[in-house]
Design an enzyme around this catalytic site. Structure first.
Site, PDB file in Angstrom:
ATOM      1  N   SER A  18       0.873  -1.182   0.000  1.00 24.92           N
ATOM      2  CA  SER A  18       0.000   0.000   0.000  1.00 24.92           C
ATOM      3  C   SER A  18       0.909   1.232   0.000  1.00 24.92           C
ATOM      4  O   SER A  18       2.103   1.133   0.341  1.00 24.92           O
ATOM      5  CB  SER A  18      -0.881   0.006   1.252  1.00 24.92           C
ATOM      6  N   TYR A  32      22.853  -2.298  -0.813  1.00 24.80           N
ATOM      7  CA  TYR A  32      21.900  -1.980  -1.886  1.00 24.80           C
ATOM      8  C   TYR A  32      21.506  -0.489  -1.898  1.00 24.80           C
ATOM      9  O   TYR A  32      20.642  -0.091  -2.653  1.00 24.80           O
ATOM     10  CB  TYR A  32      20.694  -2.933  -1.903  1.00 24.80           C
TER      11      TYR A  32
HETATM   12  C1  HXC Z   1       3.165  -5.846   3.143  1.00 29.74           C
HETATM   13  C2  HXC Z   1       3.186  -4.712   5.157  1.00 29.74           C
HETATM   14  C3  HXC Z   1       4.008  -5.699   5.743  1.00 29.74           C
HETATM   15  C4  HXC Z   1       4.387  -6.815   4.915  1.00 29.74           C
HETATM   16  C5  HXC Z   1       3.619  -4.174   7.235  1.00 29.74           C
HETATM   17  N1  HXC Z   1       2.961  -3.794   6.116  1.00 29.74           N
HETATM   18  N2  HXC Z   1       4.271  -5.340   7.026  1.00 29.74           N
HETATM   19  N3  HXC Z   1       2.784  -4.774   3.877  1.00 29.74           N
HETATM   20  N4  HXC Z   1       3.957  -6.850   3.634  1.00 29.74           N
HETATM   21  N5  HXC Z   1       5.166  -7.798   5.385  1.00 29.74           N
HETATM   22  C6  HXC Z   1       2.128  -2.598   5.946  1.00 29.74           C
HETATM   23  C7  HXC Z   1       0.964  -2.547   6.917  1.00 29.74           C
HETATM   24  O1  HXC Z   1      -0.148  -3.305   6.436  1.00 29.74           O
HETATM   25  C8  HXC Z   1       0.670  -1.050   6.909  1.00 29.74           C
HETATM   26  O2  HXC Z   1       0.019  -0.682   5.717  1.00 29.74           O
HETATM   27  C9  HXC Z   1       2.059  -0.426   6.827  1.00 29.74           C
HETATM   28  O3  HXC Z   1       2.904  -1.443   6.245  1.00 29.74           O
HETATM   29  C10 HXC Z   1       2.612  -0.015   8.157  1.00 29.74           C
HETATM   30  O4  HXC Z   1       2.592  -1.179   9.001  1.00 29.74           O
HETATM   31  P1  HXC Z   1       2.445  -1.060  10.580  1.00 29.74           P
HETATM   32  O5  HXC Z   1       2.614  -2.425  11.145  1.00 29.74           O
HETATM   33  O6  HXC Z   1       1.209  -0.286  10.931  1.00 29.74           O
HETATM   34  O7  HXC Z   1       3.695  -0.094  10.892  1.00 29.74           O
HETATM   35  P2  HXC Z   1       4.585   0.077  12.145  1.00 29.74           P
HETATM   36  O8  HXC Z   1       3.911  -0.457  13.385  1.00 29.74           O
HETATM   37  O9  HXC Z   1       5.031   1.479  12.144  1.00 29.74           O
HETATM   38  O10 HXC Z   1       5.839  -0.913  11.891  1.00 29.74           O
HETATM   39  C11 HXC Z   1       6.829  -0.589  10.935  1.00 29.74           C
HETATM   40  C12 HXC Z   1       7.326  -1.838  10.223  1.00 29.74           C
HETATM   41  C13 HXC Z   1       7.740  -2.955  11.233  1.00 29.74           C
HETATM   42  C14 HXC Z   1       8.518  -1.413   9.356  1.00 29.74           C
HETATM   43  C15 HXC Z   1       6.242  -2.386   9.315  1.00 29.74           C
HETATM   44  O11 HXC Z   1       8.262  -4.097  10.552  1.00 29.74           O
HETATM   45  C16 HXC Z   1       8.763  -2.464  12.231  1.00 29.74           C
HETATM   46  O12 HXC Z   1       8.381  -1.982  13.295  1.00 29.74           O
HETATM   47  N6  HXC Z   1      10.055  -2.603  11.946  1.00 29.74           N
HETATM   48  C17 HXC Z   1      11.167  -2.105  12.804  1.00 29.74           C
HETATM   49  C18 HXC Z   1      12.352  -3.016  12.858  1.00 29.74           C
HETATM   50  C19 HXC Z   1      12.848  -3.528  11.544  1.00 29.74           C
HETATM   51  O13 HXC Z   1      12.180  -3.470  10.520  1.00 29.74           O
HETATM   52  N7  HXC Z   1      14.064  -4.044  11.584  1.00 29.74           N
HETATM   53  C20 HXC Z   1      14.707  -4.626  10.416  1.00 29.74           C
HETATM   54  C21 HXC Z   1      15.733  -3.719   9.882  1.00 29.74           C
HETATM   55  S1  HXC Z   1      16.693  -4.690   8.850  1.00 29.74           S
HETATM   56  P3  HXC Z   1      -1.516  -0.082   5.710  1.00 29.74           P
HETATM   57  O14 HXC Z   1      -1.823   0.131   4.274  1.00 29.74           O
HETATM   58  O15 HXC Z   1      -2.334  -1.135   6.377  1.00 29.74           O
HETATM   59  O16 HXC Z   1      -1.437   1.192   6.505  1.00 29.74           O
HETATM   60  C22 HXC Z   1      17.352  -3.852   7.605  1.00 29.74           C
HETATM   61  C23 HXC Z   1      18.414  -4.696   6.892  1.00 29.74           C
HETATM   62  C24 HXC Z   1      18.755  -4.276   5.543  1.00 29.74           C
HETATM   63  O17 HXC Z   1      17.027  -2.752   7.344  1.00 29.74           O
HETATM   64  C25 HXC Z   1      19.730  -5.145   4.782  1.00 29.74           C
HETATM   65  C26 HXC Z   1      19.860  -6.586   5.123  1.00 29.74           C
HETATM   66  C27 HXC Z   1      20.996  -7.302   4.419  1.00 29.74           C
END
Ligand code: HXC
Ligand code: NAP
Length: 291
Positions: free
Chosen positions: A113, A155
């Protein structure tokens, strides 16, 4: 000598105050631990105060250092300003900012989205912008030297399918690193970045290699050195880049990935799969064409 050992001399960060965003887990926690061991006071921030407090307790016990936990969503400017203010109130100054907080998950881009795309851009690019602008202005207004370390990825320059919002955001952070390294050098503010390859963490692995993907796509096979990174290796590099020992390093992005991204890039790198006994025959075939 071992790459899992601490590298810098004792007290290398004595009297420094460092802010590590996303410092409650993963690589942020590893950097925080090492900065504390080297004598810094560290502020760790994230959205989850409970998690931060547990990390702080553990690291203070292990290192004898001082950690300040601040709940701060880097997407929110007011949170970031409040985090800066409480740091100055508690520790009196800020020397180091590590923009480490990130959000990421794998998905075909057409399934996202618009707000899912935004959520990654907001954490990574806008979050880094918020922290850099808030603390940078403080340094400039008060004529204080500072150093910023941004955690990007390889990347950032190659791009990557299936993590497109993260690739766009990290590319922006790399552009910010290089741009401000020049623009703010006159204020004695340095900017550098680290581009890590695979370093197993719960946060990254749960979102990038869920289920059995970690076994299916063994990350070690993508790395010429055939292993993943150790957290201390990254902490060693980070500590050097935020310390005064790297005073002349500015605008650099240091890749720490065992050669991973180059393995994917070199046109003929796939020939690594050819068994050594085949090379005599191949050489003969190539030379025979000359006749
Ligand atoms: C599709 C998704 C999804 C998925 C979430 N969304 N996960 N869409 N596939 N797997 C959508 C949700 O439906 C929502 O859309 C929007 O994304 C926001 O999701 P929320 O859960 O409401 O957001 P939030 O609570 O703010 O969480 C953020 C997040 C979460 C990024 C989605 O994963 C998080 O908190 N991450 C923090 C830690 C993290 O990601 N660490 C990894 C870093 S690793 P709608 O349309 O419903 O609003 C990294 C490594 C890189 O960067 C390189 C590796 C080699
Ligand atoms: P991680 O443990 O999930 O770290 C991400 C941190 O960011 C978490 O502590 C999280 O805490 C925090 N965070 C997320 N959204 C935030 C927000 N809106 N405001 C404040 N904090 C927020 O994963 P990691 O693997 O250690 O990643 C650390 C850094 O390394 C990231 O920049 C990542 O892109 C980079 N990196 C990692 C790898 C790897 O292989 N692990 C490879 C390349 C680059 P909360 O959820 O509590 O807010």
């Amino acid at each position: 000598m071992n790459y899992t050992q601490p590298m810098l001399r004792e007290g290398a960060l004595t009297d420094k105050v460092a802010i590590v965003t996303g410092g409650g887990s993963g690589l942020g926690k590893a950097m925080t631990k090492y900065f504390l061991e080297l004598g810094a006071k560290v502020v760790i921030t994230s959205r989850d105060l409970e998690k931060l407090k547990n990390t702080a307790k553990e690291l203070e016990e292990q290192t004898g250092g001082k950690v300040l936990c601040v709940s701060c969503d880097v997407r929110n400017w007011d949170d970031v300003e409040a985090m800066k203010d409480v740091t100055l109130k508690e520790f009196g100054k800020i020397d180091i900012l590590v923009n480490n907080a990130a959000g990421n998950f794998i998905s075909p881009t057409e399934r996202l989205s618009h707000s899912a795309f935004d959520s990654i851009l907001d954490i990574v690019l806008k979050g880094t912008k918020n922290c850099t602008l808030s603390i940078g202005k403080h340094w400039i207004d008060n004529k204080i030297a500072g150093t910023v370390l941004n955690i990007v990825t390889t990347y950032s320059w190659t791009g990557s399918a299936f993590v497109v919002p993260s690739a766009c955001a990290k590319a922006g952070v790399l552009a910010m690193t290089r741009s401000l390294a020049v623009e703010w050098a006159k204020y004695n503010i340095r900017f550098n970045a680290i581009a890590p390859g695979p370093f197993p963490t719960k946060g990254a692995w749960e979102r990038l290699l869920p289920g059995d993907l970690a076994e299916k796509f063994d990350m070690r096979k993508k790395v010429p050195l055939r292993r993943v990174g150790e957290h201390q290796e990254l902490a060693n590099l980070a500590a050097y880049l935020v310390s005064d020992f790297s005073a002349f390093v500015n605008g650099e992005v240091v890749t720490i990935d065992g050669g991973e991204w180059l393995q994917g890039a070199g046109e003929f790198n796939m020939l690594e799969q050819i068994p050594s006994e085949m090379w005599d025959m191949l050489e003969m075939m190539i030379k025979s064409k000359k006749k």
